[in-house]
Design an enzyme around this catalytic site. Structure first.
Site, PDB file in Angstrom:
ATOM      1  N   SER A  35       8.362   7.352  -6.504  1.00 31.93           N
ATOM      2  CA  SER A  35       7.842   7.459  -7.558  1.00 31.93           C
ATOM      3  C   SER A  35       8.930   7.736  -8.850  1.00 31.93           C
ATOM      4  O   SER A  35       8.742   7.084 -10.015  1.00 31.93           O
ATOM      5  CB  SER A  35       6.177   8.721  -8.138  1.00 31.93           C
ATOM      6  OG  SER A  35       5.708   8.107  -7.537  1.00 31.93           O
ATOM      7  N   LYS A  44       8.631  21.361  -5.636  1.00 33.37           N
ATOM      8  CA  LYS A  44       8.845  20.145  -4.308  1.00 33.37           C
ATOM      9  C   LYS A  44       9.944  19.699  -5.751  1.00 33.37           C
ATOM     10  O   LYS A  44      10.961  18.382  -4.744  1.00 33.37           O
ATOM     11  CB  LYS A  44       7.134  18.900  -4.574  1.00 33.37           C
ATOM     12  CG  LYS A  44       7.393  17.972  -3.820  1.00 33.37           C
ATOM     13  CD  LYS A  44       5.965  17.556  -3.202  1.00 33.37           C
ATOM     14  CE  LYS A  44       5.420  18.011  -2.631  1.00 33.37           C
ATOM     15  NZ  LYS A  44       4.160  17.784  -2.672  1.00 33.37           N
ATOM     16  N   HIS A  54      10.077  22.574 -17.631  1.00 34.23           N
ATOM     17  CA  HIS A  54      10.952  22.783 -18.087  1.00 34.23           C
ATOM     18  C   HIS A  54      12.039  21.623 -18.242  1.00 34.23           C
ATOM     19  O   HIS A  54      13.407  21.324 -18.194  1.00 34.23           O
ATOM     20  CB  HIS A  54      11.625  23.942 -17.281  1.00 34.23           C
ATOM     21  CG  HIS A  54      11.580  23.306 -15.666  1.00 34.23           C
ATOM     22  ND1 HIS A  54      10.653  23.791 -14.245  1.00 34.23           N
ATOM     23  CD2 HIS A  54      12.541  23.230 -14.760  1.00 34.23           C
ATOM     24  CE1 HIS A  54      11.099  22.100 -13.558  1.00 34.23           C
ATOM     25  NE2 HIS A  54      12.054  22.362 -13.455  1.00 34.23           N
ATOM     26  N   LYS A  66       5.386  15.651 -13.462  1.00 32.87           N
ATOM     27  CA  LYS A  66       4.707  14.585 -12.714  1.00 32.87           C
ATOM     28  C   LYS A  66       4.241  15.236 -11.348  1.00 32.87           C
ATOM     29  O   LYS A  66       3.678  16.373 -11.202  1.00 32.87           O
ATOM     30  CB  LYS A  66       5.742  14.223 -11.720  1.00 32.87           C
ATOM     31  CG  LYS A  66       5.973  13.117 -11.044  1.00 32.87           C
ATOM     32  CD  LYS A  66       6.152  11.701 -11.666  1.00 32.87           C
ATOM     33  CE  LYS A  66       5.709  10.226 -11.228  1.00 32.87           C
ATOM     34  NZ  LYS A  66       4.662   9.860 -11.015  1.00 32.87           N
ATOM     35  N   LYS A  96      -0.701  18.349 -12.330  1.00 32.07           N
ATOM     36  CA  LYS A  96      -1.748  17.657 -10.860  1.00 32.07           C
ATOM     37  C   LYS A  96      -2.424  17.582 -12.127  1.00 32.07           C
ATOM     38  O   LYS A  96      -3.036  18.246 -13.077  1.00 32.07           O
ATOM     39  CB  LYS A  96      -1.689  18.610  -9.461  1.00 32.07           C
ATOM     40  CG  LYS A  96      -2.235  18.210  -8.735  1.00 32.07           C
ATOM     41  CD  LYS A  96      -1.532  17.305  -7.715  1.00 32.07           C
ATOM     42  CE  LYS A  96      -1.776  16.235  -6.285  1.00 32.07           C
ATOM     43  NZ  LYS A  96      -0.566  15.928  -5.801  1.00 32.07           N
ATOM     44  N   ASP A 107      15.676  17.806  -6.227  1.00 35.66           N
ATOM     45  CA  ASP A 107      16.134  17.630  -7.154  1.00 35.66           C
ATOM     46  C   ASP A 107      15.480  15.787  -7.990  1.00 35.66           C
ATOM     47  O   ASP A 107      15.872  15.299  -8.478  1.00 35.66           O
ATOM     48  CB  ASP A 107      17.561  16.194  -6.799  1.00 35.66           C
ATOM     49  CG  ASP A 107      18.705  17.939  -6.588  1.00 35.66           C
ATOM     50  OD1 ASP A 107      18.549  18.665  -7.191  1.00 35.66           O
ATOM     51  OD2 ASP A 107      20.209  18.489  -5.263  1.00 35.66           O
TER      52      ASP A 107
HETATM   53  P1  NAD Z   1      -5.693   9.581   1.500  1.00 38.60           P
HETATM   54  O1  NAD Z   1      -7.327   9.866   0.809  1.00 38.60           O
HETATM   55  O2  NAD Z   1      -5.378   8.100   1.592  1.00 38.60           O
HETATM   56  O3  NAD Z   1      -6.104  10.061   3.003  1.00 38.60           O
HETATM   57  C1  NAD Z   1      -7.068  11.688   3.089  1.00 38.60           C
HETATM   58  C2  NAD Z   1      -7.514  10.683   5.383  1.00 38.60           C
HETATM   59  O4  NAD Z   1      -8.080  12.037   5.671  1.00 38.60           O
HETATM   60  C3  NAD Z   1      -8.494   9.896   4.714  1.00 38.60           C
HETATM   61  O5  NAD Z   1      -8.666   9.291   5.592  1.00 38.60           O
HETATM   62  C4  NAD Z   1      -9.992  10.830   5.012  1.00 38.60           C
HETATM   63  O6  NAD Z   1     -10.430  10.741   5.800  1.00 38.60           O
HETATM   64  C5  NAD Z   1      -9.579  11.733   6.080  1.00 38.60           C
HETATM   65  N1  NAD Z   1     -10.065  13.620   5.795  1.00 38.60           N
HETATM   66  C6  NAD Z   1     -10.489  14.030   4.397  1.00 38.60           C
HETATM   67  N2  NAD Z   1     -11.184  15.100   4.731  1.00 38.60           N
HETATM   68  C7  NAD Z   1     -11.253  15.536   6.319  1.00 38.60           C
HETATM   69  C8  NAD Z   1     -11.274  16.186   6.876  1.00 38.60           C
HETATM   70  N3  NAD Z   1     -11.828  16.890   7.237  1.00 38.60           N
HETATM   71  N4  NAD Z   1     -10.966  16.163   8.241  1.00 38.60           N
HETATM   72  C9  NAD Z   1      -9.577  14.546   8.287  1.00 38.60           C
HETATM   73  N5  NAD Z   1      -9.659  14.742   8.348  1.00 38.60           N
HETATM   74  C10 NAD Z   1     -10.103  14.153   6.817  1.00 38.60           C
HETATM   75  O7  NAD Z   1      -4.749  11.157   1.364  1.00 38.60           O
HETATM   76  P2  NAD Z   1      -3.787  10.863   1.319  1.00 38.60           P
HETATM   77  O8  NAD Z   1      -2.845  10.310  -0.184  1.00 38.60           O
HETATM   78  O9  NAD Z   1      -2.631   9.879   2.476  1.00 38.60           O
HETATM   79  O10 NAD Z   1      -3.321  12.296   1.586  1.00 38.60           O
HETATM   80  C11 NAD Z   1      -3.702  13.336   2.273  1.00 38.60           C
HETATM   81  C12 NAD Z   1      -2.804  14.347   1.915  1.00 38.60           C
HETATM   82  O11 NAD Z   1      -1.165  13.962   1.397  1.00 38.60           O
HETATM   83  C13 NAD Z   1      -3.078  15.317   0.658  1.00 38.60           C
HETATM   84  O12 NAD Z   1      -3.433  16.819   1.087  1.00 38.60           O
HETATM   85  C14 NAD Z   1      -2.018  14.594  -0.557  1.00 38.60           C
HETATM   86  O13 NAD Z   1      -2.297  16.157  -1.822  1.00 38.60           O
HETATM   87  C15 NAD Z   1      -0.918  14.931   0.163  1.00 38.60           C
HETATM   88  N6  NAD Z   1       0.178  14.148  -0.046  1.00 38.60           N
HETATM   89  C16 NAD Z   1      -0.532  12.438  -1.220  1.00 38.60           C
HETATM   90  C17 NAD Z   1       1.456  12.027  -1.726  1.00 38.60           C
HETATM   91  C18 NAD Z   1       0.501  10.612  -1.742  1.00 38.60           C
HETATM   92  O14 NAD Z   1       1.458  10.120  -2.018  1.00 38.60           O
HETATM   93  N7  NAD Z   1      -0.661   9.420  -1.456  1.00 38.60           N
HETATM   94  C19 NAD Z   1       2.118  12.498  -1.715  1.00 38.60           C
HETATM   95  C20 NAD Z   1       2.542  14.057  -1.735  1.00 38.60           C
HETATM   96  C21 NAD Z   1       0.959  14.796  -0.917  1.00 38.60           C
END
Ligand code: NAD
Length: 465
Positions: free
Chosen positions: A358, A92, A63, A68, A104, A97
């Site tokens: 972003s 989100k 929309h 993103k 994804k 906004d």
């Molecule tokens: P990342 O890969 O940098 O870090 C994930 C961490 O979780 C790692 O250190 C990993 O070893 C650990 N991990 C994996 N499995 C695990 C388990 N079973 N128990 C405990 N720890 C475990 O990922 P990220 O970018 O930090 O993303 C983490 C979450 O945040 C995801 O759900 C992602 O969708 C969300 N997220 C990330 C961003 C971003 O900007 N990177 C933005 C919004 C949401």
């Protein structure tokens, strides 16, 4: 939690909010359904053998364009998981906004099983598949980092897009989360964790919400347990402990946990993980990581993966406030158990810092100028002139101990943090207000989703479908 269960959880939250808003079933269905999901299998020659990889990119709602959403590298990803995450991106962006639709992507891979050179070739091949279908494109679909990916992968994707589109002047806006020297923006790497910090700070400004969580005082001295010390968890834990005086007493990682009642030194632990690849052998190491989720603490921050708080452990959670830094860490059933007793700051809002910055990066790429470059010195000159005038009128020299800080004009990082803080504060105020004002909205999750849906519904309405 399977991808299917994750998608069902997101849809149930959607249905609750749609009910509150009395949205028609037909409009609800249109908003909820993903527009398209592209699945690709492609081959890469590794060690003289062709290996086939599977990847996905889902466009949940266009929309608003571009759409993103991050690209994750994970062995656990599947189509439903990607669709659930893409839907969350739509909601989100609307909540905070950001003028984007939701998308994804995922590549089914364990990035740690490949060397850097192979991983680069695999990432570039996956990018080619998405680029040739405009599923990476500065005006249509702009990925970002997620689990298992970071600025290195974003730089490869941007470079691949630029190679295939050498005359696109906006080529670098095709992806965000790039390194600074490759058209990234200051503050993007830390953005999601920084947003989590700003979200928690804002919670502590709302006495009514603190009362619901049975918390008092300030963030200083509050005990925190974090799951996942990756990009999001590390930055959130670092900022909350170093800048707000909170005490991170536990860190749960994939191969165990670290617990220290006096507070874990996040910088030291991160260095240990980077050096050894594990939390093992660090002071306070415990092999049974998951158990720490149910340990006593004020704030629990799941920042790793989905479904870790579920009907099996929900009743045992002791934290007063749960902040969903990860996407979907609490299942729908667990949410129903927990939200009666505790306050949950939902993923939809809590981890929106990443997409917010972003957005700033994308705007910077399109305008091709660093934020602050035009007005920083002008701002400083105005303040210097003001100080000179005051000194002239009063005949006294101002003895300002922190004169440098007062004079300093805003740089890119200051502006990014200011924009992020404003975004997180404004969205929290709206969510909290609605939760207390509307009888049918009993928690922040339903509040956040209903605010998002209201905006998306209005957008569809004005689109004139
Ligand atoms: P990342 O890969 O940098 O870090 C994930 C961490 O979780 C790692 O250190 C990993 O070893 C650990 N991990 C994996 N499995 C695990 C388990 N079973 N128990 C405990 N720890 C475990 O990922 P990220 O970018 O930090 O993303 C983490 C979450 O945040 C995801 O759900 C992602 O969708 C969300 N997220 C990330 C961003 C971003 O900007 N990177 C933005 C919004 C949401």
């Amino acid at each position: 939690m399977s991808g299917k269960e994750f998608l069902e959880s997101v849809d149930k939250v959607f249905d609750n909010a749609a009910k509150v808003l009395k949205l028609s079933a037909s409009l609800s269905n249109q908003i909820k359904s993903p527009n398209a999901t592209y699945k690709v299998n492609f081959g890469v020659r590794i060690n003289n053998q062709i290996k086939t990889f599977t990847g996905y990119r889902c466009v949940h709602s266009d929309h608003l364009e571009p759409v993103k959403g991050g690209i994750r590298f994970s062995l656990l990803a599947d189509q439903s998981e990607v669709e659930a995450l893409a839907a969350l991106m739509t909601y989100k962006c609307a909540l905070v906004d950001i003028p984007f639709g939701g998308s994804k992507g995922a590549l089914i891979i364990d990035p740690n099983s490949y060397n850097k050179f192979d991983l680069e070739r695999i990432t570039r091949r996956f990018s080619q598949e998405l680029i040739k279908r405009d599923m990476i494109n500065p005006s249509q679909n702009v990925p970002a980092p997620d689990m298992g990916t970071g600025e290195r992968e974003m730089a490869w994707i941007a470079d691949e897009y630029r190679r295939l589109n050498p005359v696109d002047i906006n080529a670098f806006a095709c992806v965000t989360g790039k390194p600074i020297n490759k058209h990234g923006i200051r503050g993007r790497t830390e953005a999601t964790g920084r947003g989590v910090q700003y979200a928690i700070r804002e919670f502590f400004r709302h006495k009514k919400d603190m009362k619901l969580a049975k918390l008092q005082g300030t963030l200083e001295g509050k005990t925190i347990i974090v799951q996942g010390l990756g990009n999001v968890g590390y930055h959130a834990a670092k900022f909350l402990s170093e800048e707000d005086g909170a005490k991170v007493i536990g860190v749960i990682e994939r191969d165990g946990a670290v617990y220290n009642k006096k507070g874990v030194d996040i910088e030291k632990l991160k260095k240990h993980i980077l050096k050894t690849g594990s939390v093992k052998k660090y002071k306070g190491y415990k092999s049974s990581g998951e158990n720490l989720l149910t340990e006593n603490c004020d704030i629990l921050i799941p920042a790793a993966l989905e479904g870790v708080i579920n009907k099996d452990n929900a009743k045992k959670i002791k934290a007063n406030l749960i902040v969903e830094a990860a996407n979907g860490p609490i299942t729908y059933e667990a949410d129903q158990i927990l939200n009666k007793e505790k306050v949950i700051i939902p993923d939809l809002y809590a981890n929106a810092g990443g997409v917010t910055v972003s957005y700033f990066e994308w705007v910077k790429n399109l305008s091709r100028i660093r934020f602050g470059r035009l007005h920083k010195r002008g701002e400083e000159n105005k303040i210097l002139n003001l100080i000179s005038s005051v000194e002239e009128i009063t005949g006294r020299k101002l003895n300002l101990s922190n004169k440098e800080n007062i004079i300093k004009g805003s740089d890119e990082i200051d502006l990014v943090r200011s924009g992020l803080d404003d975004t997180m504060r404004s969205a929290y105020i709206a969510m909290s207000y609605r939760m207390h004002a509307k009888n049918k909205v009993k928690d922040l999750r339903t509040s956040a989703m209903s605010i998002a849906l209201e905006k998306i519904a209005l957008s569809y309405d004005t689109l004139g479908l």
